[in-house]
Design an enzyme around this catalytic site. Structure first.
Site, short mmCIF file in Angstrom:
data_model
loop_
_atom_site.label_atom_id
_atom_site.label_comp_id
_atom_site.label_asym_id
_atom_site.label_seq_id
_atom_site.Cartn_x
_atom_site.Cartn_y
_atom_site.Cartn_z
N LYS A 21 -45.88 -10.42 -10.57
CA LYS A 21 -45.38 -11.17 -11.73
C LYS A 21 -46.45 -12.09 -12.32
O LYS A 21 -46.63 -12.14 -13.52
CB LYS A 21 -44.14 -12.00 -11.35
CG LYS A 21 -42.97 -11.18 -10.85
CD LYS A 21 -41.70 -12.02 -10.73
CE LYS A 21 -41.76 -13.08 -9.65
NZ LYS A 21 -41.77 -12.54 -8.27
N ARG B 74 -33.48 -16.23 -10.92
CA ARG B 74 -33.52 -15.59 -9.61
C ARG B 74 -32.13 -15.37 -9.05
O ARG B 74 -32.00 -14.84 -7.95
CB ARG B 74 -34.30 -16.48 -8.64
CG ARG B 74 -35.77 -16.10 -8.48
CD ARG B 74 -36.37 -17.06 -7.48
NE ARG B 74 -37.54 -16.58 -6.80
CZ ARG B 74 -38.79 -16.82 -7.17
NH1 ARG B 74 -39.04 -17.46 -8.28
NH2 ARG B 74 -39.79 -16.39 -6.43
N ARG C 282 -52.58 -12.38 -0.08
CA ARG C 282 -52.63 -13.57 -0.94
C ARG C 282 -52.64 -14.84 -0.08
O ARG C 282 -53.33 -15.81 -0.41
CB ARG C 282 -51.41 -13.58 -1.88
CG ARG C 282 -51.46 -14.72 -2.89
CD ARG C 282 -50.38 -14.60 -3.93
NE ARG C 282 -49.07 -14.94 -3.42
CZ ARG C 282 -47.94 -14.80 -4.10
NH1 ARG C 282 -47.95 -14.29 -5.32
NH2 ARG C 282 -46.79 -15.15 -3.58
N ARG D 43 -38.16 -14.76 2.34
CA ARG D 43 -38.19 -14.64 0.87
C ARG D 43 -37.73 -13.26 0.43
O ARG D 43 -37.03 -13.11 -0.58
CB ARG D 43 -39.59 -14.94 0.34
CG ARG D 43 -39.88 -16.44 0.33
CD ARG D 43 -41.36 -16.73 0.30
NE ARG D 43 -42.00 -16.36 -0.92
CZ ARG D 43 -43.29 -16.02 -1.01
NH1 ARG D 43 -44.05 -16.00 0.07
NH2 ARG D 43 -43.80 -15.70 -2.16
P1 AMP Z 1 -42.75 -18.14 -6.94
O1 AMP Z 1 -44.05 -18.82 -7.22
O2 AMP Z 1 -42.06 -17.67 -8.18
O3 AMP Z 1 -42.86 -17.05 -5.90
O4 AMP Z 1 -41.78 -19.26 -6.29
C1 AMP Z 1 -42.08 -19.89 -5.06
C2 AMP Z 1 -40.83 -20.55 -4.50
O5 AMP Z 1 -40.33 -21.53 -5.42
C3 AMP Z 1 -39.65 -19.61 -4.25
O6 AMP Z 1 -39.73 -18.95 -3.00
C4 AMP Z 1 -38.48 -20.59 -4.32
O7 AMP Z 1 -38.38 -21.34 -3.12
C5 AMP Z 1 -38.92 -21.55 -5.42
N1 AMP Z 1 -38.44 -21.07 -6.76
C6 AMP Z 1 -39.21 -20.66 -7.80
N2 AMP Z 1 -38.45 -20.29 -8.85
C7 AMP Z 1 -37.17 -20.47 -8.46
C8 AMP Z 1 -35.90 -20.25 -9.08
N3 AMP Z 1 -35.81 -19.73 -10.32
N4 AMP Z 1 -34.77 -20.55 -8.38
C9 AMP Z 1 -34.84 -21.06 -7.13
N5 AMP Z 1 -35.99 -21.28 -6.47
C10 AMP Z 1 -37.15 -20.99 -7.12
#
Ligand code: AMP
Length: 192
Positions: A14, A91, A130, A147
């Site tokens: 993404k 999400r 990563r 996750r």
């Molecule tokens: P990402 O960088 O998008 O992989 O997000 C890292 C972490 O941030 C995720 O594993 C969640 O713990 C939190 N997070 C990011 N976006 C959301 C969302 N839309 N809803 C809930 N938690 C989020």
């Protein structure tokens, strides 16, 4: 307005493909993960709350996440004029419904959902790599597993939600970055 949701499991690409979307379409990019990590770095109250969830691989509660997104959209209304790339949001189904409402109130909606589809073994491989390269604290095997579990339980159902809305574009997320982006561009341009 062109509003793109970039959707997929952790490690699906993404962030990488958002960079390509930004340079092609010149839209505002909102990564909720980046917003949260920035708050953690700055030691804000929100950052402290977020850290407890992120380090366990869990999602931040919907109400909090939706209000964070609404304030980012308000703060950056000028930059969002042409449209937004939503990266990591929504999400959950409640987040998707809240996004629909928020955008409707601003006279717009989601144009296309780019769904990056990548097999699980490849996701784990990419996330571990990563973790070694970027040092992201949630890219360790234990957190990666939770996750991915959270993704299957809470996020994957969004695919059907957006298929029903007629805006889901399935993209094979295996291949070269350029090849995958060519497919994304085709899907976006077809919905523009
Ligand atoms: P990402 O960088 O998008 O992989 O997000 C890292 C972490 O941030 C995720 O594993 C969640 O713990 C939190 N997070 C990011 N976006 C959301 C969302 N839309 N809803 C809930 N938690 C989020």
């Amino acid at each position: 307005m062109l509003n793109i949701v970039i959707f997929g499991a952790p490690g699906a690409g993404k962030g990488t493909q958002s960079d390509n979307l930004i340079s092609t379409y010149h839209l505002l990019h909102i990564s909720t993960g980046d917003v949260l990590r920035d708050n953690i770095r700055r030691g804000t109250e929100l950052g402290k709350t977020a850290d407890a969830f992120i380090s366990k691989g869990q999602l931040i509660p919907d109400d909090l996440m939706v209000s964070i997104l609404a304030s980012v959209l308000d703060e950056k209304a000028e930059e969002a004029k042409e449209g937004v790339i939503f990266d990591g949001f929504p999400r959950t189904i409640p987040q998707a419904k809240a996004l629909k409402k928020m955008l409707a109130e601003r006279g717009t909606g989601v144009t296309v959902v780019v769904g990056l589809e990548v097999p699980e073994d490849e996701l784990v491989k990419r996330l571990l790599k990563r973790g070694q390269e970027s040092g992201r604290s949630d890219d360790n095997l234990e957190t990666i597993k939770s996750r991915l579990q959270v993704y299957h339980n809470q996020t994957a159902p969004l695919k059907d939600f957006y298929v029903a809305e007629g805006i889901y574009a399935a993209i094979n997320g295996l291949g070269t970055i350029e090849g995958i982006f060519a497919d994304i561009k085709k899907a976006v341009d077809a919905k523009k």
